[in-house]
Every structure is written in structure tokens, then in C-alpha cells.
Design an enzyme around this catalytic site. Structure first.
Site, PDB file in Angstrom:
ATOM      1  CB  SER A 103      -0.956  -0.037   1.192  1.00  0.00           C
ATOM      2  OG  SER A 103      -1.879   1.005   1.154  1.00  0.00           O
ATOM      3  CG  ASP A 242      -2.677   4.226  -1.378  1.00  0.00           C
ATOM      4  OD1 ASP A 242      -3.481   4.069  -2.308  1.00  0.00           O
ATOM      5  OD2 ASP A 242      -2.663   3.495  -0.358  1.00  0.00           O
ATOM      6  CG  ASP A 244      -2.954  -0.435  -2.301  1.00  0.00           C
ATOM      7  OD1 ASP A 244      -2.986   0.741  -1.902  1.00  0.00           O
ATOM      8  OD2 ASP A 244      -3.525  -1.368  -1.697  1.00  0.00           O
ATOM      9  CG  ASP A 246      -6.156   0.957  -0.664  1.00  0.00           C
ATOM     10  OD1 ASP A 246      -5.309   1.872  -0.589  1.00  0.00           O
ATOM     11  OD2 ASP A 246      -6.170  -0.005   0.131  1.00  0.00           O
TER      12      ASP A 246
END
Length: 444
Positions: A103, A242, A244, A246
């Protein structure tokens, strides 16, 4: 559940150290595969996606080997956002989805998270079942039962179309200039296309990943780069994701940064205009200004533990659709099963388009309370609630603040720290009260 490897968002750590080593990740794939083969009559198929970290190549191969040894077929999506894996797993009727990502963490970290066939994060019981198998040796199935692997054709294109489908058909993004910051992460070849294909003029930044620069000075955790770019390009709005994709942070034309709390307010207000909104879920850290505003609007509000997983659980328990965190994890369960930065941005942009207002105008009637957060080092295992003097002092501060503020004291989940947060209408008061409590904690 007592977790040895799984945290609140899958398995995560520094690459090369347990649990993120090639051997353990291969065993993780095998363990997950064994759990899947127990619960399915046919041969399971899982989808693997990843972000742009250089370690993704190694971990993808290790996972693939583990699943194959358990007799599970694999589809490889390549670099795609975490929510893309959730969507594609559900759309393709697959057994599970796996994301290789840490992430918002730096490139030298990585992690593995799982999604169910329905596109939801795995329940605790399934994670416990995987952990139960994880420390067992790999017992490879016979050759004729081994899993196969293949690439998923046009995973990016499929997901782009899904994102666009969450934007109202009667609206478009024409006459908007948008800067899109992809954090050199998983959405670098996806997010700019979504906004462009809906009509916006797009300036992309943070879209040149090299395996080592994910989240480095760009993206939702470093939004100053976006703020600067929006002003330089004279754009109307900026969108920061960010690593990833999400998470979402936005910027208006003046370069002002808007966090997840403010964006959640925009969405609740927009949906209230269009129809009834039963309630919204925040976390223990959600700004008190939202709670006050929602009460005035007749909208229910509940606080979950910190973490989008807990926001989702509470939304499902209450039958509500909207929730989020100040960090930018936003959930719209009538649009997607998980937090999605691109989809969240489209919901905010549709609110702006419907109202004919700028982001600043959409939030002009809410002012976040000043928050002061102090981290205090403590001995490992320290329990602040057993300190009677501190408990009494906290109660005294709460009485002094009354309805005009809030106190939150909570231990860090990863470090020997206790976090003291005080929220008040007045910045000086918040700082004074927080220091008062932190001083007592430091002396204990």
C-alpha cells in the site's frame, strides 16, 4: 483471533525478512490453496495482481509456485490497483484474489492480502484456517493435478471500464482540468485513462514507476507534490492515490489539500440531496466536526476502530453504504465492495458536477476541528487504562471540553507508543490539553 502472520490488512513486512521471504510466501500460497481446495468441489482459480515494487516479480513467482503445488490454477493480472483485483475476482467468478502490495509503505516493504470470491477481504475464520496450514511442510499434489498459470488479457482495460461505470451516465468531466498523481504505483497506467475517457483534460504525475520510487514524494501520503502541480498547471482539481490506489486525497485549484474526512462529508451531503442517507461510518480518529455536521443533517454516524477493514465491517452490520477514514480510505458499497481511490474520486467529482460547485464551495460549510496528536514512548505492554491518575485526568479534560471537544488515548498497534489526541474548537486549547495528558503519561 491470535494472529502469527496476518495483521489487519493481510501479511506485510520488510522484503527479505519474515514473513516476506520467498519461502514463506510460497508456503502462504500453498496454504491458501489447500484451504480453497477443501471448500470447492472443482479446481479453484485465483487471480494475482501486484503494485510496482521491484519485489513483486519475486513474490508473484513464489505465490504462483505455492498455489500450483496445492493444485490451484492462477491468473496473473500484472500491475493493477488493489480494488481492481477485488472487482476482477468477482466479475470473473474466480475462487479468490490475491494482491502483492504494501500500500502506502516504501518500496522495500511488501505484503500479501486476499479477497474472497465476492470481492471482500477474507473473514478472520479463513485467515485462521490459512495460518493453521502455513507452518506445515508443502505436500505437492501429483503432477496431473498441478495448477496452471496464465496471463489475464486486458486486466487494465476491464478495470478502466468498471471505474467509468460508477460515474453517472448523464454527467461527464468536460471542461475540467485534473492533475492525477499515481504515486508511481499500481494505477500509473489506469487512473489517467479513466478521467480522460470521461472527458477531462488530464495532467499525470507520479506515473513513471521504476520499482523503487513507489510513494516516494508523490501520492496520497505526500500530497504537496500534487498541490504544487495543480497550481503550476492551473488545474481545477487534483487527485492523489497511494501505491495500490485504494486511498484518495484531493486538492482544489488554489492548492488546498482535502483529506478523507472532508471528502466523506462532500459525498454524504451530495447523496442527502439526491435522497435519504441512513448513516455514515468513520473511525475513532474521524474529526468531530463531521459528527456534529451529520447530526444537524439528520444522518446517523458511528465510529469503528481505525482501519478500513473495521469501517467495512460496521457498514455491513448496520446496512449502511458510505464510510471512510481521514487517511483517504473511502467506501461506497453501492459502487464497490472495497475502498477504491479512483472510484472515490469519481464520486466526489460527480458531486461537484451535479452542484456546479468547486471543491472549496462543496466544503465551505464545514470547518474541521483542530487536532493535536502526541506520541509518547512507553514500556512494551504498558496499559494506560491501569493508571488511575491518568484516567482521572482524562475525565477532567473531557468535562472541561464538554461538547466542544474530544479526547482519544490509544496504544500503537506496531510500536511501544501511546497516542494522545485532543480535538477542540480552539487550536491552543487542543494543544494545551494534549500536552497536559502527555506529560502525565510520560511521567508514569
Amino acid at each position: 483471533m491470535s494472529r502469527k502472520y496476518f495483521g489487519t490488512d493481510g501479511v506485510r513486512g520488510r522484503v527479505g525478512s519474515l514473513p516476506i521471504t520467498p519461502e514463506l510466501v510460497m508456503r502462504l500460497g500453498y496454504a491458501a490453496g489447500k484451504v480453497l481446495t477443501r471448500s470447492e468441489s472443482g479446481k479453484p482459480t485465483v487471480l494475482i495482481g501486484k503494485d510496482t515494487r521491484i519485489s513483486g516479480y519475486m513474490l508473484e513467482a513464489a505465490l504462483e509456485a505455492g498455489f500450483s503445488a496445492a493444485g490451484v490454477d492462477v491468473m496473473l493480472a500484472g500491475p493493477v490497483p488493489t480494488p481492481a483485483v477485488a472487482y476482477l475476482t468477482r466479475a470473473l467468478r474466480l475462487s479468490a484474489g490475491v494482491v502483492i502490495s504494501a500500500s502506502h509503505n516504501p518500496y522495500y516493504d511488501n505484503g500479501i492480502k486476499f479477497f474472497s470470491a465476492q470481492g471482500n477481504k477474507l473473514p478472520d475464520a479463513l485467515e485462521a484456517a490459512i495460518e493453521a496450514v502455513l507452518d506445515q511442510p508443502i505436500d505437492c499434489v501429483s503432477s496431473e493435478k498441478l495448477g496452471k498459470a496464465k496471463r489475464l488479457d486486458d486486466a487494465q482495460g476491464r478495470y478502466i471500464e468498471f471505474c467509468k461505470s460508477t460515474f453517472p451516465n448523464e454527467l461527464d468531466l468536460r471542461n475540467l482540468k485534473i492533475v492525477v498523481d499515481c504515486a508511481h504505483g499500481a494505477a500509473y497506467h489506469i487512473a489517467p485513462h479513466v478521467f480522460h475517457e470521461l472527458g477531462a483534460e488530464v495532467v499525470a504525475i507520479g506515473n513513471q514507476p521504476n520499482g523503487l520510487n513507489i510513494n516516494d514524494g508523490f501520492g496520497a501520503t505526500a500530497p504537496n507534490a500534487l498541490a504544487k502541480a495543480v497550481v503550476e498547471h492551473r488545474a481545477d482539481v487534483g487527485v492523489a492515490l497511494d501505491g495500490d490506489a485504494d486511498r484518495l486525497i484531493m486538492v482544489d485549484g488554489s492548492g488546498r489539500i482535502y483529506n478523507g474526512d472532508e471528502l466523506l462529508y462532500v459525498m454524504v451531503k451530495d447523496r442527502l440531496t439526491a435522497g435519504a442517507v441512513q448513516g455514515a461510518v468513520g473511525t475513532l480518529m474521524t474529526n468531530m466536526a463531521l459528527e456534529v455536521a451529520f447530526k444537524k443533517m439528520g444522518v446517523g454516524f458511528a465510529r469503528a476502530k481505525v482501519g478500513d477493514r473495521y469501517v467495512l465491517e460496521m457498514l455491513q452490520e448496520r446496512g449502511w453504504q458510505i464510510g471512510g477514514e481521514g487517511s483517504g480510505h473511502l467506501l461506497f458499497l453501492d459502487r464497490h465492495t472495497t475502498g477504491d481511490g479512483i472510484v472515490s474520486a469519481l464520486q466526489v467529482l460527480s458531486a461537484m458536477k451535479r452542484s456546479g460547485k468547486t471543491l472549496a464551495q462543496c466544503t465551505e460549510d464545514i470547518v474541521l476541528y483542530p487536532q493535536t496528536l502526541i506520541n509518547v514512548k512507553v514500556a512494551p505492554g504498558f496499559d494506560w487504562q491501569k493508571n488511575a491518575s491518568l484516567v482521572e485526568e482524562k475525565q477532567a479534560v473531557e468535562r472541561e471540553l464538554g461538547d466542544a471537544g474530544r479526547v482519544l488515548i490509544r496504544p500503537s498497534g506496531t510500536e511501544p507508543l501511546v497516542r494522545v489526541m485532543v480535538e477542540a474548537r480552539d487550536q491552543t486549547l487542543a494543544e494545551t490539553m494534549a500536552r497536559r495528558l502527555a506529560a502525565m503519561l510520560g511521567a508514569s
